[in-house]
Scaffold this motif. Structure first.
Motif, PDB file in Angstrom:
ATOM      1  N   PHE A  39       0.854  -1.180   0.000  1.00 26.87           N
ATOM      2  CA  PHE A  39       0.000   0.000   0.000  1.00 26.87           C
ATOM      3  C   PHE A  39       0.893   1.234   0.000  1.00 26.87           C
ATOM      4  N   GLU A  40       0.294   2.415  -0.148  1.00 26.29           N
ATOM      5  CA  GLU A  40       1.054   3.661  -0.088  1.00 26.29           C
ATOM      6  C   GLU A  40       1.710   3.827   1.278  1.00 26.29           C
ATOM      7  N   ASP A  41       1.063   3.332   2.331  1.00 31.39           N
ATOM      8  CA  ASP A  41       1.542   3.570   3.693  1.00 31.39           C
ATOM      9  C   ASP A  41       2.013   2.306   4.411  1.00 31.39           C
ATOM     10  N   GLY A  42       2.332   1.250   3.680  1.00 36.41           N
ATOM     11  CA  GLY A  42       2.850   0.027   4.287  1.00 36.41           C
ATOM     12  C   GLY A  42       2.441  -1.204   3.510  1.00 36.41           C
ATOM     13  N   SER A  43       2.715  -2.365   4.087  1.00 46.28           N
ATOM     14  CA  SER A  43       2.373  -3.632   3.433  1.00 46.28           C
ATOM     15  C   SER A  43       1.692  -4.582   4.411  1.00 46.28           C
ATOM     16  N   VAL A  44       0.980  -5.571   3.854  1.00 46.73           N
ATOM     17  CA  VAL A  44       0.323  -6.618   4.633  1.00 46.73           C
ATOM     18  C   VAL A  44       0.690  -7.959   4.012  1.00 46.73           C
ATOM     19  N   THR A  45       0.994  -8.951   4.854  1.00 43.92           N
ATOM     20  CA  THR A  45       1.292 -10.300   4.386  1.00 43.92           C
ATOM     21  C   THR A  45       0.224 -11.251   4.901  1.00 43.92           C
ATOM     22  N   ILE A  46      -0.249 -12.141   4.014  1.00 47.04           N
ATOM     23  CA  ILE A  46      -1.236 -13.160   4.409  1.00 47.04           C
ATOM     24  C   ILE A  46      -0.714 -14.518   3.975  1.00 47.04           C
ATOM     25  N   GLN A  47      -1.147 -15.567   4.689  1.00 46.11           N
ATOM     26  CA  GLN A  47      -0.720 -16.922   4.307  1.00 46.11           C
ATOM     27  C   GLN A  47      -1.718 -17.952   4.801  1.00 46.11           C
ATOM     28  N   SER A  48      -1.666 -19.118   4.158  1.00 45.47           N
ATOM     29  CA  SER A  48      -2.542 -20.217   4.527  1.00 45.47           C
ATOM     30  C   SER A  48      -2.114 -21.482   3.793  1.00 45.47           C
ATOM     31  N   VAL A  49      -2.526 -22.621   4.325  1.00 39.66           N
ATOM     32  CA  VAL A  49      -2.467 -23.874   3.581  1.00 39.66           C
ATOM     33  C   VAL A  49      -3.818 -23.998   2.888  1.00 39.66           C
ATOM     34  N   TRP A  50      -3.786 -24.315   1.588  1.00 39.41           N
ATOM     35  CA  TRP A  50      -5.031 -24.437   0.827  1.00 39.41           C
ATOM     36  C   TRP A  50      -5.068 -25.781   0.129  1.00 39.41           C
ATOM     37  N   ARG A  51      -6.161 -26.506   0.319  1.00 38.19           N
ATOM     38  CA  ARG A  51      -6.388 -27.756  -0.413  1.00 38.19           C
ATOM     39  C   ARG A  51      -7.177 -27.416  -1.662  1.00 38.19           C
ATOM     40  N   LYS A  52      -6.623 -27.755  -2.816  1.00 38.20           N
ATOM     41  CA  LYS A  52      -7.252 -27.458  -4.099  1.00 38.20           C
ATOM     42  C   LYS A  52      -8.733 -27.812  -4.078  1.00 38.20           C
ATOM     43  N   GLY A  53      -9.552 -26.851  -4.475  1.00 41.99           N
ATOM     44  CA  GLY A  53     -10.987 -27.059  -4.558  1.00 41.99           C
ATOM     45  C   GLY A  53     -11.751 -26.658  -3.319  1.00 41.99           C
ATOM     46  N   ALA A  54     -11.063 -26.448  -2.195  1.00 40.54           N
ATOM     47  CA  ALA A  54     -11.750 -26.085  -0.952  1.00 40.54           C
ATOM     48  C   ALA A  54     -12.264 -24.650  -1.016  1.00 40.54           C
ATOM     49  N   SER A  55     -13.475 -24.431  -0.505  1.00 38.33           N
ATOM     50  CA  SER A  55     -14.054 -23.099  -0.423  1.00 38.33           C
ATOM     51  C   SER A  55     -15.076 -23.119   0.707  1.00 38.33           C
ATOM     52  N   PRO A  56     -15.060 -22.136   1.601  1.00 33.90           N
ATOM     53  CA  PRO A  56     -14.205 -20.956   1.562  1.00 33.90           C
ATOM     54  C   PRO A  56     -12.795 -21.254   2.047  1.00 33.90           C
ATOM     55  N   LEU A  57     -11.915 -20.278   1.824  1.00 37.33           N
ATOM     56  CA  LEU A  57     -10.531 -20.344   2.291  1.00 37.33           C
ATOM     57  C   LEU A  57     -10.277 -19.144   3.192  1.00 37.33           C
ATOM     58  N   ASP A  58      -9.781 -19.398   4.396  1.00 36.07           N
ATOM     59  CA  ASP A  58      -9.382 -18.330   5.306  1.00 36.07           C
ATOM     60  C   ASP A  58      -7.864 -18.237   5.301  1.00 36.07           C
ATOM     61  N   MET A  59      -7.350 -17.034   5.043  1.00 35.05           N
ATOM     62  CA  MET A  59      -5.913 -16.777   5.078  1.00 35.05           C
ATOM     63  C   MET A  59      -5.634 -15.834   6.238  1.00 35.05           C
TER      64      MET A  59
END
Length: 167
Positions: free
Chosen positions: A113-133
């Protein structure tokens, strides 16, 4: 090419679209406006962002055994603009486990962003929905960022996301 290789190639393509969509959805969504809500437990400001997913660019790296295998990666980047504000980001998903048609990946995305950054991560199993990161951190105005980014209808034209960022 065997039937399994064709299936794995299709799975990799779907994963690639999903990863690129995750990035750009988050990137575009992060241009939203704070809701002014307060997180009662921590006293932090909560910024809620909701957007549809838009895909920009990505590359699929078949790094090990031909076809989907541990170590393969999808690498992506994207730009988003909303109300004159632009955001850039990038990330990757790496295959960490394959068992039959089930493919698990570790995904990491950083949004600038203009004023900083954010990092997100998760393990995702292909096809799964929803996904929370999980929002795992940030810099600048987001140095104390935490929260969750949720994605629905991954790798479809209806994919969408909602981020709840506490700062």
């Amino acid at each position: 090419m065997s039937e399994r290789d064709v299936s794995n190639t299709r799975s990799t393509a779907a994963l690639t679209r999903t990863v690129a969509a995750l990035l750009l959805t988050t990137v575009i969504g992060s241009c939203g406006t704070a809701t002014g809500q307060t997180d009662a437990e921590t006293g932090g400001q909560v910024e809620v962002i909701e957007f549809a997913v838009v895909t920009d660019q990505w590359a699929v790296l078949d790094l090990g055994t031909p076809g989907v295998s541990v170590g393969d990666m999808d690498v992506y980047s994207g730009n988003g603009v909303k109300d004159g504000r632009s955001v850039h980001g990038g990330g990757s998903c790496q295959v960490i486990h394959v068992e039959g048609d089930q493919v698990d990946t570790q995904c990491v995305i950083t949004m600038e962003f203009e004023d900083g950054s954010v990092t997100i991560q998760s393990v995702w199993r292909k096809g799964a929905s929803p996904l929370d990161m999980a929002i795992t951190g940030g810099t600048g105005a987001y140095s104390n960022a935490r929260g969750v980014v949720r994605f629905w209808d991954i790798a479809t034209p209806n994919e969408r996301m909602r981020a709840e960022i506490t700062r």
